[in-house]
Enzyme design. Structure first.
Site, mmCIF file in Angstrom:
data_model
loop_
_atom_site.group_PDB
_atom_site.id
_atom_site.type_symbol
_atom_site.label_atom_id
_atom_site.label_comp_id
_atom_site.label_asym_id
_atom_site.label_seq_id
_atom_site.Cartn_x
_atom_site.Cartn_y
_atom_site.Cartn_z
ATOM 1 N N ASP A 7 1.427 -5.908 7.623
ATOM 2 C CA ASP A 7 0.254 -5.033 7.630
ATOM 3 C C ASP A 7 -0.961 -5.904 7.304
ATOM 4 O OD1 ASP A 7 -1.819 -3.254 7.077
ATOM 5 O OD2 ASP A 7 -0.442 -1.705 6.360
ATOM 6 N N ARG A 62 -12.335 -3.036 -8.303
ATOM 7 C CA ARG A 62 -12.124 -3.949 -7.178
ATOM 8 C C ARG A 62 -13.471 -4.351 -6.614
ATOM 9 N NH1 ARG A 62 -8.251 -2.089 -2.335
ATOM 10 N NH2 ARG A 62 -9.962 -0.624 -2.155
ATOM 11 N N TYR A 89 -11.499 -0.436 9.889
ATOM 12 C CA TYR A 89 -12.690 0.060 9.173
ATOM 13 C C TYR A 89 -13.005 -0.721 7.908
ATOM 14 C CZ TYR A 89 -8.997 3.040 7.020
ATOM 15 O OH TYR A 89 -7.856 3.511 6.441
ATOM 16 N N LYS A 90 -12.208 -1.747 7.604
ATOM 17 C CA LYS A 90 -12.472 -2.542 6.402
ATOM 18 C C LYS A 90 -13.325 -3.749 6.795
ATOM 19 C CE LYS A 90 -8.493 -0.498 4.251
ATOM 20 N NZ LYS A 90 -7.037 -0.465 4.213
ATOM 21 N N PHE A 112 0.847 -1.193 0.000
ATOM 22 C CA PHE A 112 0.000 0.000 0.000
ATOM 23 C C PHE A 112 0.889 1.252 0.000
ATOM 24 C CE2 PHE A 112 -3.110 2.781 2.377
ATOM 25 C CZ PHE A 112 -4.143 2.678 1.469
HETATM 26 C C1 LIG Z 1 -6.333 0.660 4.458
HETATM 27 C C2 LIG Z 1 -4.886 0.470 4.655
HETATM 28 C C3 LIG Z 1 -4.167 1.347 5.460
HETATM 29 C C4 LIG Z 1 -4.892 2.503 6.104
HETATM 30 O O1 LIG Z 1 -4.071 3.442 6.628
HETATM 31 P P1 LIG Z 1 -4.651 4.602 7.569
HETATM 32 O O2 LIG Z 1 -3.448 5.074 8.219
HETATM 33 O O3 LIG Z 1 -5.663 3.988 8.485
HETATM 34 O O4 LIG Z 1 -5.324 5.603 6.696
HETATM 35 C C5 LIG Z 1 -2.806 1.116 5.645
HETATM 36 N N1 LIG Z 1 -2.199 0.079 5.050
HETATM 37 C C6 LIG Z 1 -2.880 -0.793 4.261
HETATM 38 C C7 LIG Z 1 -2.187 -1.953 3.646
HETATM 39 C C8 LIG Z 1 -4.228 -0.603 4.034
HETATM 40 O O5 LIG Z 1 -4.912 -1.452 3.264
#
Ligand SMILES: *Cc1c(COP(=O)(O)O)cnc(C)c1O
Length: 424
Positions: free
Chosen positions: A205, A384, A230-231, A126
């Site tokens: 992560d 997606r 939040y996912k 990410f």
């Molecule tokens: C959604 C996601 C994040 C989210 O980061 P925030 O700091 O909460 O905005 C981070 N890393 C990955 C791999 C994600 O999918």
């Protein structure tokens, strides 16, 4: 080979998790929501819990709430998350955002292994994670080097190449357990062991993995992990994240931000910082209580359903989706942009098409009055489709594929402007 029925009605009728759908707020039964991998739906229980937290705990109990409920939240909810990710309750804590936690733990790992200077990651990671590592490179006095292994097809990372790349200079191997675009699922144990063989640490992560695939941090011997709520955990927009530090490392690592909640006793108000023992030393500030409260009902639902059953349904649904895609969308120029093999695939499916953006727009804002479908778009050409087994039905998947087919076959996407919003 297992026979896969094509009838969504039969598949839904045989689904042991089908009753969980009614645990979520579904105001518009016509809307198909396939974006639970970006923002999970609102659990019914969360709405009433939040009302109680605001009106009773805050409104009535006021400051007394800290001792009654709030001070223990970060650890208590962390302990529940631990059960989803194969950790002990005192190895996980709810705090800060994913990116901030990643910074804290990556910093701690680099500081702990000051004789090594490489962070190894890959191009499927990410962007926020890559930025955090680049930022560390910019601020650490002993410069660190961020080695980004390039994926050939943007779908999978060759784990052999990755393992070969770990060496005596590598301090940290830092990857997403499930890749955010392709949903490639890494072999956490194999890569963690490869890192350890070279004396490096492994940081995972779990943002696209937790609540979507079974995770076993202890079984894999993982050192560090972070993740988002939040996912697939349905904790609400921007909800508090979590971090994991293996027990034996907790007292050896330094949190770079010495906030009062990481102190042995914040309410002693001493002037000299003394890091708390255990996982609490990775806190910074007083917890965002309302946001933390909102993460619990979603976790309870996943614990009730059980990750094995969630995974079984997720695999059945993503395989079904891919099969429908082969049948109906491939002839229209779509390509699968996720692994085909479920053993290395998480719970969302990406499909590629040169007109992906306008097709996505026509799904969300149908110009022909058809029912709405919400997936998300990832530049340059991916749609997606997130499958959240607790509330998505096989019918949702079937109807989505047929809607995409109609949009492309009937040229409906040609009516869309192609203008992009801030959040896609
Ligand atoms: C959604 C996601 C994040 C989210 O980061 P925030 O700091 O909460 O905005 C981070 N890393 C990955 C791999 C994600 O999918």
């Amino acid at each position: 080979m297992r026979k896969l029925s094509f009838s969504p009605v039969e598949l839904d009728a045989a689904d042991p998790l089908r009753s969980f759908r009614s645990e979520f707020v579904i105001n518009d039964p016509d809307l198909i929501y396939l974006d639970g991998n970006s923002l999970g739906r609102l659990p019914v229980r969360t709405a009433s819990l939040m009302r109680q937290a605001v009106e009773q705990e805050w409104g009535v109990r006021l400051i007394r709430g800290w001792n009654e409920e709030w001070m223990a939240l970060s650890e208590r909810i962390g302990g529940k998350i631990a059960r989803l990710i194969g950790a002990e309750p005192d190895e996980v804590i709810l705090t800060d955002s994913t990116s901030v936690n990643l910074f804290k733990l990556a910093f701690a790992a680099m500081k702990y292994q000051a004789d090594r200077d490489i962070i190894l990651t890959d191009s499927l990671n990410f962007p926020s994670d890559l930025y955090v590592f680049q930022g560390l490179d910019a601020i650490l006095t002993n410069a660190c080097f961020v080695d980004v292994l390039k994926s050939d097809d943007d779908i999978i990372t060759n784990e052999e190449f990755l393992l070969d790349r770990i060496g005596k200079e590598t301090a940290l191997v830092a990857l997403s357990h499930v890749a955010y675009k392709s949903a490639f699922l890494y072999d956490m144990k194999r890569i963690t062991e490869g890192a350890h063989e070279q004396g490096a640490m492994a940081l995972w992560d779990l943002s696209h993995a937790v609540g979507a695939v079974p995770v076993d941090l202890n079984g894999a011997g993982a050192d560090l992990a972070v993740g988002c709520t939040y996912k697939y955990l349905n904790g609400g927009p921007g909800s508090v994240a979590f971090l994991y530090v293996r027990k034996d490392l907790q007292d050896k690592l330094i949190n770079p931000i010495w906030g009062w909640f990481a102190e042995q006793n914040p309410f002693e108000f001493t002037r000299e910082f003394r890091p708390a023992a255990g996982i609490r030393r990775f806190l910074v500030s007083s917890p965002p209580v309302l946001s933390a409260r909102a993460t619990e009902p979603g976790l309870d639902l996943l614990l009730e359903a059980g990750m094995d059953r969630v995974r079984t349904k997720s695999v059945a649904q993503t395989e079904y989706l891919i099969r429908l895609c082969d049948e109906y969308l491939a002839p229209l120029g779509f390509e699968l942009a996720s692994p085909r093999d479920s053993a290395i695939h998480g719970s969302h499916v990406s499909i590629r098409h040169p007109e992906a953006f306008r097709i996505n727009q026509a799904m969300i804002s149908p110009p022909d009055g058809a029912r709405q479908v919400i997936p998300d778009f990832r530049a340059p050409d991916l749609i997606r489709l997130g499958v959240a087994p607790l509330y998505n039905s096989f019918q949702d998947i079937y109807d989505t594929i047929h809607r995409i087919r109609q949009i492309v076959d009937g040229g409906i996407y040609l009516k869309m402007s192609g203008k992009r919003e801030v959040v896609t």
